[in-house]
Design a protein around this motif. Structure first.
Motif, PDB file in Angstrom:
ATOM      1  N   ARG A   7     -87.163  -6.614 -19.292  1.00 36.71           N
ATOM      2  CA  ARG A   7     -87.220  -7.268 -20.219  1.00 36.71           C
ATOM      3  C   ARG A   7     -88.502  -8.290 -20.548  1.00 36.71           C
ATOM      4  NH1 ARG A   7     -85.563 -11.365 -18.066  1.00 36.71           N
ATOM      5  NH2 ARG A   7     -85.436 -10.902 -15.804  1.00 36.71           N
ATOM      6  N   PRO A   8     -88.303  -8.095 -21.754  1.00 36.23           N
ATOM      7  CA  PRO A   8     -89.006  -9.109 -23.093  1.00 36.23           C
ATOM      8  C   PRO A   8     -89.338 -10.626 -22.000  1.00 36.23           C
ATOM      9  CG  PRO A   8     -88.091  -7.992 -24.335  1.00 36.23           C
ATOM     10  CD  PRO A   8     -87.142  -7.743 -23.331  1.00 36.23           C
ATOM     11  N   ALA A   9     -88.710 -11.057 -21.223  1.00 32.10           N
ATOM     12  CA  ALA A   9     -89.098 -12.237 -20.995  1.00 32.10           C
ATOM     13  C   ALA A   9     -89.551 -12.178 -19.490  1.00 32.10           C
ATOM     14  CB  ALA A   9     -87.543 -13.038 -20.970  1.00 32.10           C
ATOM     15  N   GLU A  10     -90.301 -10.865 -18.926  1.00 36.85           N
ATOM     16  CA  GLU A  10     -90.600 -10.919 -18.208  1.00 36.85           C
ATOM     17  C   GLU A  10     -92.555 -10.559 -17.823  1.00 36.85           C
ATOM     18  OE1 GLU A  10     -88.335  -7.977 -14.836  1.00 36.85           O
ATOM     19  OE2 GLU A  10     -88.005  -7.399 -16.540  1.00 36.85           O
ATOM     20  N   ILE A  11     -92.494 -10.389 -20.051  1.00 34.09           N
ATOM     21  CA  ILE A  11     -94.050  -9.836 -20.005  1.00 34.09           C
ATOM     22  C   ILE A  11     -94.915 -11.415 -20.327  1.00 34.09           C
ATOM     23  CG2 ILE A  11     -94.988  -8.882 -21.441  1.00 34.09           C
ATOM     24  CD1 ILE A  11     -93.033  -7.159 -21.916  1.00 34.09           C
ATOM     25  N   VAL A  12     -95.852 -11.345 -19.429  1.00 31.66           N
ATOM     26  CA  VAL A  12     -96.748 -13.251 -19.240  1.00 31.66           C
ATOM     27  C   VAL A  12     -97.920 -12.046 -20.009  1.00 31.66           C
ATOM     28  CG1 VAL A  12     -98.364 -14.379 -18.706  1.00 31.66           C
ATOM     29  CG2 VAL A  12     -96.149 -13.957 -17.444  1.00 31.66           C
ATOM     30  N   PHE A  13     -98.167 -12.200 -21.383  1.00 33.74           N
ATOM     31  CA  PHE A  13     -99.323 -12.043 -22.187  1.00 33.74           C
ATOM     32  C   PHE A  13    -101.173 -12.284 -21.767  1.00 33.74           C
ATOM     33  CE2 PHE A  13     -95.963 -10.768 -24.965  1.00 33.74           C
ATOM     34  CZ  PHE A  13     -96.465  -9.377 -24.875  1.00 33.74           C
ATOM     35  N   GLU A  14    -101.669 -12.080 -21.267  1.00 35.72           N
ATOM     36  CA  GLU A  14    -103.434 -12.547 -21.386  1.00 35.72           C
ATOM     37  C   GLU A  14    -104.669 -12.221 -22.541  1.00 35.72           C
ATOM     38  OE1 GLU A  14    -104.227 -11.349 -17.603  1.00 35.72           O
ATOM     39  OE2 GLU A  14    -103.111 -13.100 -16.418  1.00 35.72           O
ATOM     40  N   ASP A  15    -104.144 -11.178 -22.649  1.00 32.12           N
ATOM     41  CA  ASP A  15    -105.083 -11.172 -23.617  1.00 32.12           C
ATOM     42  C   ASP A  15    -105.297  -9.868 -24.502  1.00 32.12           C
ATOM     43  OD1 ASP A  15    -107.541 -11.218 -24.728  1.00 32.12           O
ATOM     44  OD2 ASP A  15    -109.242 -10.241 -23.657  1.00 32.12           O
ATOM     45  N   MET A  16    -105.231  -9.633 -25.901  1.00 30.05           N
ATOM     46  CA  MET A  16    -105.621  -8.722 -26.436  1.00 30.05           C
ATOM     47  C   MET A  16    -106.239  -7.551 -26.376  1.00 30.05           C
ATOM     48  SD  MET A  16    -104.848  -8.518 -31.093  1.00 30.05           S
ATOM     49  CE  MET A  16    -103.309  -8.824 -30.313  1.00 30.05           C
ATOM     50  N   LEU A  17    -106.077  -6.428 -26.136  1.00 28.68           N
ATOM     51  CA  LEU A  17    -107.710  -5.669 -25.788  1.00 28.68           C
ATOM     52  C   LEU A  17    -107.892  -5.030 -27.114  1.00 28.68           C
ATOM     53  CD1 LEU A  17    -106.345  -4.304 -22.269  1.00 28.68           C
ATOM     54  CD2 LEU A  17    -108.141  -5.687 -22.761  1.00 28.68           C
ATOM     55  N   SER A  18    -106.965  -4.059 -27.980  1.00 32.58           N
ATOM     56  CA  SER A  18    -107.219  -4.198 -29.132  1.00 32.58           C
ATOM     57  C   SER A  18    -106.171  -4.378 -30.240  1.00 32.58           C
ATOM     58  CB  SER A  18    -106.836  -2.503 -29.018  1.00 32.58           C
ATOM     59  OG  SER A  18    -106.442  -2.149 -30.527  1.00 32.58           O
ATOM     60  N   ALA A  19    -107.156  -4.779 -31.502  1.00 30.68           N
ATOM     61  CA  ALA A  19    -105.488  -5.278 -32.565  1.00 30.68           C
ATOM     62  C   ALA A  19    -105.175  -4.488 -33.304  1.00 30.68           C
ATOM     63  CB  ALA A  19    -106.844  -6.688 -33.196  1.00 30.68           C
ATOM     64  N   SER A  20    -104.986  -3.569 -32.773  1.00 30.25           N
ATOM     65  CA  SER A  20    -104.790  -2.202 -33.949  1.00 30.25           C
ATOM     66  C   SER A  20    -103.833  -2.816 -34.875  1.00 30.25           C
ATOM     67  CB  SER A  20    -104.550  -0.839 -33.251  1.00 30.25           C
ATOM     68  OG  SER A  20    -103.895   0.295 -34.424  1.00 30.25           O
ATOM     69  N   ILE A  21    -103.432  -2.406 -36.110  1.00 27.27           N
ATOM     70  CA  ILE A  21    -101.862  -2.718 -36.642  1.00 27.27           C
ATOM     71  C   ILE A  21    -100.845  -2.099 -36.097  1.00 27.27           C
ATOM     72  CG2 ILE A  21    -101.213  -2.513 -38.611  1.00 27.27           C
ATOM     73  CD1 ILE A  21    -104.109  -4.145 -40.032  1.00 27.27           C
ATOM     74  N   ILE A  22    -101.322  -0.148 -36.155  1.00 27.16           N
ATOM     75  CA  ILE A  22    -100.447   0.185 -35.875  1.00 27.16           C
ATOM     76  C   ILE A  22     -99.818   0.085 -34.658  1.00 27.16           C
ATOM     77  CG2 ILE A  22    -100.442   2.668 -35.262  1.00 27.16           C
ATOM     78  CD1 ILE A  22    -102.455   3.447 -37.660  1.00 27.16           C
ATOM     79  N   SER A  23    -100.884   0.517 -33.190  1.00 28.02           N
ATOM     80  CA  SER A  23    -100.069   0.548 -32.232  1.00 28.02           C
ATOM     81  C   SER A  23    -101.285  -0.662 -31.391  1.00 28.02           C
ATOM     82  CB  SER A  23    -100.569   1.693 -31.035  1.00 28.02           C
ATOM     83  OG  SER A  23     -99.531   2.210 -31.873  1.00 28.02           O
ATOM     84  N   PRO A  24    -100.916  -2.711 -31.295  1.00 28.75           N
ATOM     85  CA  PRO A  24    -102.012  -2.695 -30.793  1.00 28.75           C
ATOM     86  C   PRO A  24    -101.204  -3.305 -29.483  1.00 28.75           C
ATOM     87  CG  PRO A  24     -99.893  -4.013 -31.467  1.00 28.75           C
ATOM     88  CD  PRO A  24    -100.062  -2.990 -32.318  1.00 28.75           C
ATOM     89  N   VAL A  25    -103.240  -3.022 -28.125  1.00 23.54           N
ATOM     90  CA  VAL A  25    -102.717  -2.983 -27.123  1.00 23.54           C
ATOM     91  C   VAL A  25    -103.276  -4.114 -26.152  1.00 23.54           C
ATOM     92  CG1 VAL A  25    -104.145  -1.581 -24.636  1.00 23.54           C
ATOM     93  CG2 VAL A  25    -103.254  -1.267 -27.236  1.00 23.54           C
ATOM     94  N   PHE A  26    -102.430  -4.853 -25.156  1.00 19.68           N
ATOM     95  CA  PHE A  26    -102.410  -5.624 -24.601  1.00 19.68           C
ATOM     96  C   PHE A  26    -102.729  -5.769 -22.970  1.00 19.68           C
ATOM     97  CE2 PHE A  26     -99.599  -6.481 -28.343  1.00 19.68           C
ATOM     98  CZ  PHE A  26     -99.917  -7.700 -28.941  1.00 19.68           C
ATOM     99  N   LEU A  27    -103.274  -7.171 -22.581  1.00 16.42           N
ATOM    100  CA  LEU A  27    -103.602  -7.233 -21.151  1.00 16.42           C
ATOM    101  C   LEU A  27    -102.371  -7.719 -20.796  1.00 16.42           C
ATOM    102  CD1 LEU A  27    -104.781  -6.465 -18.594  1.00 16.42           C
ATOM    103  CD2 LEU A  27    -106.556  -8.439 -18.801  1.00 16.42           C
ATOM    104  N   VAL A  28    -100.956  -7.301 -20.127  1.00 12.69           N
ATOM    105  CA  VAL A  28    -100.446  -7.845 -19.293  1.00 12.69           C
ATOM    106  C   VAL A  28    -100.118  -8.432 -18.010  1.00 12.69           C
ATOM    107  CG1 VAL A  28     -99.025  -7.735 -21.531  1.00 12.69           C
ATOM    108  CG2 VAL A  28     -98.495  -6.481 -19.240  1.00 12.69           C
ATOM    109  N   VAL A  29     -98.577  -9.410 -17.545  1.00 10.80           N
ATOM    110  CA  VAL A  29     -98.721  -9.337 -15.808  1.00 10.80           C
ATOM    111  C   VAL A  29     -97.639  -9.290 -15.974  1.00 10.80           C
ATOM    112  CG1 VAL A  29     -98.376 -10.821 -13.866  1.00 10.80           C
ATOM    113  CG2 VAL A  29    -100.545 -10.668 -15.604  1.00 10.80           C
TER     114      VAL A  29
END
Length: 215
Positions: A7-29
């Protein structure tokens, strides 16, 4: 580890690894597991002027490729990141502010969860070793043995681990083709061979650059 029915509420964002407009990539827990979350914009059915003979949804393309690579043991060999699962067609609002760019999309986004591998950098002249190049070639061959064509086999998607003189990691399968062993054609096999040749040419270009840089 499996990450399904997240569920989206389970995601904790730590950092953005790639700021791509098409498909951004995040470091999450997620559920206590630190991992990479790659988010794809949603899309509807193909338009009349788009190809009708192949999948165009990048999320479907990439998740299909990773599932095959996982099934065939390629992820466990460390050639590609481990694949943990997906979160399909979800509401991005609970992921404020990380996914605010997706809120006004016509179609809901989807995401894949992958292994987080620290200290990655692009495979280039300054970090070239023969062992890394050999493993780069071995990697694409193992990917092909799983009947997956990477589809964008340039250096941006070939990474090395800074503190490991040998490991090479292939990423970004959003342009991949995943073939059925019972339906693969000679043309498909030709595409796989062509991709391997392109990686061999990358090897020669790196070697030539190294030679020209030696005084």
């Amino acid at each position: 580890m499996e990450l399904e029915d997240v569920r989206p509420a389970e995601i904790v964002f730590e950092d953005m690894l790639s700021a791509s407009i098409i498909s951004p990539v995040f470091l999450v827990v997620v559920r206590g597991q630190r991992c990479v979350m790659k988010v794809h914009h949603g899309r509807g059915p193909p338009k009349h002027n788009e190809r009708q003979d192949r999948e165009l949804d990048m999320h479907v393309i990439e998740s299909t490729a990773y599932r095959r690579l996982k099934e065939q043991g390629v992820c466990e060999k460390g050639i590609v990141p481990k694949f943990f699962g997906t979160m399909d067609k979800f509401d991005p609002k609970p992921c404020h502010p990380g996914l605010d760019d997706f809120i006004n999309d016509e179609y809901p986004p989807s995401a894949i969860f992958l292994e987080y591998i620290p200290n990655l950098e692009m495979f280039q002249r300054h970090n070239y070793t023969k062992a890394r190049m050999d493993n780069c070639l071995m990697g694409i061959r193992k990917i092909h043995e799983a009947l997956v064509e990477h589809g964008s086999s340039w250096s941006d998607n070939i990474l090395v681990v800074k503190d490991d003189p040998e490991r090479v990691v292939w990423i970004d399968f959003s342009a991949a083709s995943t073939y059925d062993k019972h339906l693969i054609t000679e043309r498909d096999k030709f595409h796989l061979m062509g991709e391997e040749t392109a990686v061999e040419e990358l090897q020669w270009s790196l070697v030539c650059l190294l030679k020209t840089s030696i005084p």
